[in-house]
Design a protein around this motif. Structure first.
Motif, PDB file in Angstrom:
ATOM      1  N   GLY A 150      -3.710  -7.275  -1.811  1.00 23.63           N
ATOM      2  CA  GLY A 150      -3.247  -6.016  -2.389  1.00 23.63           C
ATOM      3  C   GLY A 150      -1.748  -5.832  -2.215  1.00 23.63           C
ATOM      4  O   GLY A 150      -1.027  -5.523  -3.175  1.00 23.63           O
ATOM      5  N   PHE A 151      -1.236  -6.049  -1.007  1.00 25.32           N
ATOM      6  CA  PHE A 151       0.211  -5.922  -0.782  1.00 25.32           C
ATOM      7  C   PHE A 151       0.990  -6.926  -1.641  1.00 25.32           C
ATOM      8  O   PHE A 151       2.019  -6.604  -2.223  1.00 25.32           O
ATOM      9  N   GLY A 179       7.068  -3.241  -6.883  1.00 24.78           N
ATOM     10  CA  GLY A 179       8.304  -3.084  -6.119  1.00 24.78           C
ATOM     11  C   GLY A 179       8.191  -3.651  -4.722  1.00 24.78           C
ATOM     12  O   GLY A 179       7.143  -3.649  -4.103  1.00 24.78           O
ATOM     13  N   LYS A 180       9.336  -4.127  -4.271  1.00 22.06           N
ATOM     14  CA  LYS A 180       9.396  -4.881  -3.028  1.00 22.06           C
ATOM     15  C   LYS A 180       9.084  -4.036  -1.793  1.00 22.06           C
ATOM     16  O   LYS A 180       8.823  -4.599  -0.736  1.00 22.06           O
ATOM     17  N   GLU A 181       9.121  -2.696  -1.903  1.00 23.66           N
ATOM     18  CA  GLU A 181       8.826  -1.906  -0.699  1.00 23.66           C
ATOM     19  C   GLU A 181       7.404  -2.146  -0.203  1.00 23.66           C
ATOM     20  O   GLU A 181       7.111  -1.930   0.968  1.00 23.66           O
ATOM     21  N   TRP A 182       6.524  -2.625  -1.100  1.00 25.58           N
ATOM     22  CA  TRP A 182       5.171  -2.975  -0.668  1.00 25.58           C
ATOM     23  C   TRP A 182       5.178  -4.135   0.321  1.00 25.58           C
ATOM     24  O   TRP A 182       4.207  -4.334   1.046  1.00 25.58           O
ATOM     25  N   ALA A 196       5.852  -0.756   5.558  1.00 26.34           N
ATOM     26  CA  ALA A 196       4.575  -0.648   4.847  1.00 26.34           C
ATOM     27  C   ALA A 196       3.472  -1.385   5.610  1.00 26.34           C
ATOM     28  O   ALA A 196       2.369  -0.871   5.808  1.00 26.34           O
ATOM     29  N   LEU A 197       3.779  -2.597   6.071  1.00 18.37           N
ATOM     30  CA  LEU A 197       2.752  -3.373   6.769  1.00 18.37           C
ATOM     31  C   LEU A 197       2.488  -2.825   8.170  1.00 18.37           C
ATOM     32  O   LEU A 197       1.355  -2.857   8.659  1.00 18.37           O
ATOM     33  N   ALA A 204      -1.788   2.216   2.187  1.00 21.75           N
ATOM     34  CA  ALA A 204      -2.620   1.165   2.794  1.00 21.75           C
ATOM     35  C   ALA A 204      -3.967   1.080   2.077  1.00 21.75           C
ATOM     36  O   ALA A 204      -4.480  -0.017   1.815  1.00 21.75           O
ATOM     37  N   LEU A 205      -4.528   2.238   1.739  1.00 23.88           N
ATOM     38  CA  LEU A 205      -5.832   2.234   1.061  1.00 23.88           C
ATOM     39  C   LEU A 205      -5.705   1.718  -0.369  1.00 23.88           C
ATOM     40  O   LEU A 205      -6.592   1.030  -0.870  1.00 23.88           O
ATOM     41  N   LEU A 206      -4.582   2.025  -1.026  1.00 27.73           N
ATOM     42  CA  LEU A 206      -4.367   1.466  -2.366  1.00 27.73           C
ATOM     43  C   LEU A 206      -4.283  -0.059  -2.294  1.00 27.73           C
ATOM     44  O   LEU A 206      -4.887  -0.763  -3.107  1.00 27.73           O
ATOM     45  N   ALA A 207      -3.534  -0.560  -1.315  1.00 25.63           N
ATOM     46  CA  ALA A 207      -3.401  -2.019  -1.190  1.00 25.63           C
ATOM     47  C   ALA A 207      -4.776  -2.667  -1.033  1.00 25.63           C
ATOM     48  O   ALA A 207      -5.089  -3.666  -1.689  1.00 25.63           O
TER      49      ALA A 207
END
Lengths: 213, 213
Positions: free
Chosen positions: B161-162, B170-173, B178-179, A154-157
């Motif tokens: 960022g996401f 990669g799509k896992e973001w 992730a969200l 989350a922080l990277l995003a």
């Protein structure tokens, strides 16, 4: 010796010129001629130092990675909570992104779809963030239920978002107030004791350069 | 009539092919020949519909903007807190970014340094987020001291960022877990009553398409 110094200076000015062109135009449209012209050196001098645009991009990334290491290796105050290191380092990173076109271009190159591979600054940064969060977790510094690897994502995003918006939409995205507000929102969910942390960064610790200068 | 239908179908397949090429290669390296080949139509047919690569990019952005409006105009349940609309819409946006290359390419084009101007999807999204946060503020739904415009900036940074990491790494973001983890971290600082919100999105409301289908 004088000759070596001059060569080193030319190399640095080529890396800087390349960073300026990559940051302004993107990697694909940039040409070696644009870069040598910006650096004020001949094409021959450029080719003496770098055999290709890719080699120049690699040098920009290496230099940016070195700057990021300077930030993450800064120790901070011993008494401060571990998470304060994270808050301070994000402020320092945004400041470097704002002030140093080589750091900005290094991150842009890491995110350029047309150019996979190379030093991955985002991965380097995420790895350090996760390490800090793990230390905070073992010190009891994270809020209940927060997993370090997931919080690092989350922080990277968010970091990538500020970086990309700063490059595209204006430097205020990289400003201390913008990041302070982000930490004000994020810390209540992340930290066990959010009130023990200074969201705008510890005084004097926000940039390792301030101590070096 | 059949001819009109065929023309509309060709136009749609050109927009989709352009989005695929822009998303994979970036705007600058993409060529009209690559796009017409991908769409399986002649160069002449492409030029009948679009006079330039810029016109195609504009059509991709328009189509992506329409999709984003479908998400933000979804009303949600009347009983749910206003902030739930925001959580649900971010899940829906990530799902569209994951599933629809036109939406993905539209956002990428909005962030392409080599191509200023055009529909700004990020601005469109931020504007809607700020509106929701203002409604939440007047309902007493925001935590003490949270300013809607400032929180909208932080949420835009995270969304961008996401999106950028999803396109690159990669799509896992773009995945629901992730969200969800992002919202788990963010809501305690943002919402007056975080426990009243479903961080993984309301059942059935996460994507307007699910209701239409």
């Amino acid at each position: 010796m004088v000759k070596q110094e001059r060569a080193a200076r030319t190399r640095r000015s080529l890396i800087r010129a390349a960073a300026e062109i990559f940051a302004a135009e993107g990697f694909v449209p940039a040409s070696l001629t644009m870069i040598s012209r910006r650096a004020g050196v001949s094409n021959g001098a450029l080719h003496f130092h770098f055999t290709s645009k890719e080699a120049l991009a690699g040098a920009v990334e290496e230099e940016a990675a070195r700057e990021v290491r300077l930030i993450t290796e800064s120790r901070g105050c011993d008494e401060a909570p571990v998470l304060q290191l994270l808050v301070d380092a994000t402020h320092a990173l945004m400041r470097r992104l704002d002030e140093d076109v080589v750091v900005q271009a290094g991150f842009e190159l890491s995110g350029d779809l047309s150019r996979p591979g190379g030093v991955d600054l985002r991965r380097q940064w995420r790895c350090w963030v996760e390490g800090i969060l793990q230390r905070a977790a073992s010190d009891g510094g994270l809020a209940d239920g927060v997993a370090p690897d997931q919080a690092a994502d989350a922080l990277l995003a968010a970091t990538v978002g500020f970086e990309v918006l700063g490059a595209r939409d204006g430097k205020e995205w990289l400003s201390r107030p913008a990041l302070t507000r982000f930490w004000e929102l994020m810390l209540p969910g992340l930290a066990a004791r959010p009130d023990s942390l200074v969201t705008r960064g510890s005084p004097g610790a926000a940039c390792p350069r301030a101590n070096e200068a």
